[in-house]
Every structure is written in C-alpha cells, then in structure tokens.
Scaffold this motif. Sequence first.
Motif, PDB file in Angstrom:
ATOM      1  N   ALA A 175      22.573 -48.563  27.423  1.00  0.00           N
ATOM      2  CA  ALA A 175      22.010 -49.128  26.196  1.00  0.00           C
ATOM      3  C   ALA A 175      21.331 -48.059  25.355  1.00  0.00           C
ATOM      4  N   GLN A 176      20.845 -46.974  26.005  1.00  0.00           N
ATOM      5  CA  GLN A 176      20.180 -45.893  25.284  1.00  0.00           C
ATOM      6  C   GLN A 176      21.166 -44.872  24.724  1.00  0.00           C
ATOM      7  N   SER A 177      22.448 -45.030  25.070  1.00  0.00           N
ATOM      8  CA  SER A 177      23.463 -44.102  24.579  1.00  0.00           C
ATOM      9  C   SER A 177      23.904 -44.495  23.178  1.00  0.00           C
ATOM     10  N   ALA A 178      24.586 -43.557  22.517  1.00  0.00           N
ATOM     11  CA  ALA A 178      25.160 -43.816  21.205  1.00  0.00           C
ATOM     12  C   ALA A 178      26.675 -43.645  21.297  1.00  0.00           C
ATOM     13  N   LEU A 179      27.362 -43.990  20.238  1.00  0.00           N
ATOM     14  CA  LEU A 179      28.804 -43.806  20.164  1.00  0.00           C
ATOM     15  C   LEU A 179      29.162 -42.939  18.968  1.00  0.00           C
ATOM     16  N   VAL A 180      30.239 -42.187  19.101  1.00  0.00           N
ATOM     17  CA  VAL A 180      30.808 -41.468  17.963  1.00  0.00           C
ATOM     18  C   VAL A 180      32.293 -41.808  17.900  1.00  0.00           C
ATOM     19  N   SER A 181      32.834 -41.833  16.699  1.00  0.00           N
ATOM     20  CA  SER A 181      34.240 -42.163  16.512  1.00  0.00           C
ATOM     21  C   SER A 181      35.130 -40.998  16.933  1.00  0.00           C
ATOM     22  N   ILE A 202      28.602 -47.487  14.521  1.00  0.00           N
ATOM     23  CA  ILE A 202      28.505 -46.402  15.498  1.00  0.00           C
ATOM     24  C   ILE A 202      28.131 -45.096  14.799  1.00  0.00           C
ATOM     25  N   ASP A 203      27.179 -44.429  15.390  1.00  0.00           N
ATOM     26  CA  ASP A 203      26.643 -43.185  14.852  1.00  0.00           C
ATOM     27  C   ASP A 203      25.887 -42.506  15.982  1.00  0.00           C
ATOM     28  N   GLU A 204      25.948 -41.198  16.039  1.00  0.00           N
ATOM     29  CA  GLU A 204      25.298 -40.487  17.141  1.00  0.00           C
ATOM     30  C   GLU A 204      23.787 -40.656  17.157  1.00  0.00           C
ATOM     31  N   ASN A 205      23.215 -41.141  16.053  1.00  0.00           N
ATOM     32  CA  ASN A 205      21.768 -41.336  15.983  1.00  0.00           C
ATOM     33  C   ASN A 205      21.350 -42.793  16.165  1.00  0.00           C
ATOM     34  N   ILE A 206      22.307 -43.675  16.449  1.00  0.00           N
ATOM     35  CA  ILE A 206      21.999 -45.095  16.632  1.00  0.00           C
ATOM     36  C   ILE A 206      22.425 -45.508  18.041  1.00  0.00           C
ATOM     37  N   THR A 207      21.494 -45.967  18.850  1.00  0.00           N
ATOM     38  CA  THR A 207      21.810 -46.367  20.217  1.00  0.00           C
ATOM     39  C   THR A 207      22.461 -47.746  20.233  1.00  0.00           C
ATOM     40  N   LEU A 208      23.086 -48.055  21.350  1.00  0.00           N
ATOM     41  CA  LEU A 208      23.702 -49.372  21.487  1.00  0.00           C
ATOM     42  C   LEU A 208      22.645 -50.472  21.453  1.00  0.00           C
ATOM     43  N   GLY A 209      21.472 -50.177  21.985  1.00  0.00           N
ATOM     44  CA  GLY A 209      20.385 -51.139  21.924  1.00  0.00           C
ATOM     45  C   GLY A 209      19.988 -51.452  20.487  1.00  0.00           C
ATOM     46  N   GLU A 210      19.969 -50.423  19.646  1.00  0.00           N
ATOM     47  CA  GLU A 210      19.632 -50.627  18.232  1.00  0.00           C
ATOM     48  C   GLU A 210      20.739 -51.407  17.517  1.00  0.00           C
ATOM     49  N   ILE A 211      21.993 -51.123  17.885  1.00  0.00           N
ATOM     50  CA  ILE A 211      23.106 -51.874  17.294  1.00  0.00           C
ATOM     51  C   ILE A 211      22.989 -53.354  17.664  1.00  0.00           C
ATOM     52  N   ALA A 212      22.625 -53.624  18.915  1.00  0.00           N
ATOM     53  CA  ALA A 212      22.461 -55.009  19.353  1.00  0.00           C
ATOM     54  C   ALA A 212      21.385 -55.714  18.540  1.00  0.00           C
ATOM     55  N   ILE A 238      27.844 -41.007  23.733  1.00  0.00           N
ATOM     56  CA  ILE A 238      26.936 -39.866  23.663  1.00  0.00           C
ATOM     57  C   ILE A 238      25.681 -40.254  24.442  1.00  0.00           C
ATOM     58  N   PRO A 239      25.457 -39.662  25.615  1.00  0.00           N
ATOM     59  CA  PRO A 239      24.297 -40.041  26.431  1.00  0.00           C
ATOM     60  C   PRO A 239      22.983 -39.816  25.691  1.00  0.00           C
ATOM     61  N   ALA A 240      21.952 -40.550  26.114  1.00  0.00           N
ATOM     62  CA  ALA A 240      20.637 -40.431  25.499  1.00  0.00           C
ATOM     63  C   ALA A 240      20.103 -39.020  25.661  1.00  0.00           C
ATOM     64  N   MET A 241      19.308 -38.561  24.673  1.00  0.00           N
ATOM     65  CA  MET A 241      18.711 -37.230  24.722  1.00  0.00           C
ATOM     66  C   MET A 241      17.666 -37.169  25.823  1.00  0.00           C
ATOM     67  N   VAL A 242      17.484 -35.994  26.373  1.00  0.00           N
ATOM     68  CA  VAL A 242      16.465 -35.791  27.405  1.00  0.00           C
ATOM     69  C   VAL A 242      15.086 -35.969  26.797  1.00  0.00           C
TER      70      VAL A 242
END
Length: 281
Positions: A175-181, A202-212, A238-242
């Motif tokens: 859920a903390q990851s993002a997606l890129v096309s 989908i955007d590398e700066n938007i997590t799946l949780g935020e999309i939900a 794209i996994p969540a940032m450290v």
Amino acid sequence: MSLNGYFSDLSLPELCQLLQDGKKTGLLSIQGLDHAAQVSEQYYFIWLHRGRIVAVTKRLDSRCLANLIIKRRYLNSTMTGRLFRRCPPDEPLGRFLRAQGVLTTKQLEILFATQVMGQVCELFRLPDGYFAFDPSAPLPKSEMTGLSVVATEVILPGLRVLKNWSAFADQLPEAQSALVSLVRGQPHVRINQAEWAVWRLIDENITLGEIATRLDLAVEDVQRIAFRLIFVGLAQEIPAMVSEGEVADPLLTREAMQTQELSPSFFRNLIGLFRQVPKSS
C-alpha cells in the motif's frame, strides 16, 4: 518443453505468461481439484500456437465447437454435420465455415469469446488444479475458429472474477508503494473502468494508499487492480522510500544479504529492469 505441476506451485496467470513468453505450441490440460471433496471431474483443454490461445474445450471429442454453433442456432445440426465432414483436416473449422458464407466474422468472434474467454474465466474460480503441457499434441482444427488471443488478454478478465486471492497474497504491491507506467500513450490491452481510474492516477509520487483515498476505494481493491496492471505489463511497482531512521545504503553487506529476506516485489522490479535493458546488436 513438457511441463506439469499444481496451481499451488505455479499459478494459472504465471503459467499462461510462461507459455506466452516462450511462444509455445501444444496442449495445456488442466484438472480442477477440490481438496475438500478429494475428487473433481472438471477438465479443461487449452491449445496454444506460438504462445497464443487458439481453442479451449472441456472434452476431447472434437465436437465442442460444432455443438456450440448449433446451440447458438447459427446452423442446424444437419447442416453443421454435413459441413463438418467437408472441412479439410488441415483448416480450422470456423475459417472454413466463413469461407463457405455460412458464418460471419462477427459470429466467429462471438463463438471464440464464448469458447475461450468464458471457459478460461471459470478456471480462476477453481480452488486448485493440476496442469500438464504437451508440446507434441496436434492442434485441433475442428475446434478452432481461426482466431487467437494472447494469454494476457485472457488473464485480465480472469483476475477480475477471482474471489480467492490467497495464492497471490504475497505478490500484491504494498500500500505504501507507487506505480509507474511502462507504456507510452494508451494501454495496449483493454482495461475496465476501475482499472482506468487507477491508471490515470499512477505516479511515482502517489502511493496506492493515497490512490485508494482519492477514489474512495478499499486499499485491498486498489492493490488487486495494481497487481492486474503490473501482471499484464502496463505498470511497475516502485517500493516505498526508506524512512529517515533507516540506513539508505543501496548496497547490502554480505552478511545482510545472507540474512535479509527479499520481498516478491523486489524480484518483480528486478525482472522489469532486465526487460528494459536493450539487446546488444
């Protein structure tokens, strides 16, 4: 390449993807299993030609397509039987019937969708299944419409009707990851309204949780939609940032590599990176 096993070891989408990527030709036989009942009479036979699905049946009597034509009342049983016997053994029955002017292209498309899409979607409802792939099996011309489809076009509708996601629980993006096309412009496969809604965000700066949150959907639903987009090659996780309190060193020490358990998403992303590397001339 002969191949056999259980869906619990290699899921149906992964199996279809493997055969598609390998451009395999042959027969994929599947027996549905219900471990609670300890018996099942559900059998499916999927024929592929160079990685594309050309026919799906539940029996091996060479009459499934002919019976479907009669059931849909495109032809009566007498005419179907007469034309069936006249069809050359090396020509798909559907193509022959169209050439004879007794079936239209639209009717063939409906027959193919019923024969292939409908029955493959049933497979996604099976609790488990045993599969065996035979590359030496001849193509069943009497069961073929002359049309074909790539496996991903069938996998996507199947995943939409999937109710038990336990087999993919450890493969869903975080859920903390993002997606890129992974594609430019429009998707190369048909996606539904819910998938379009996620696709547009989908955007590398938007997590799946935020999309939900933005779409007012359950996080689990967005994760499953994201999984479908990833599986058919439209997106990449794209996994969540450290976090600030963690070490951000991308290079693991030898001891850390021996003890750290890498997530399935790590391997999916690694495979994605290799696919993007251009082949040397």
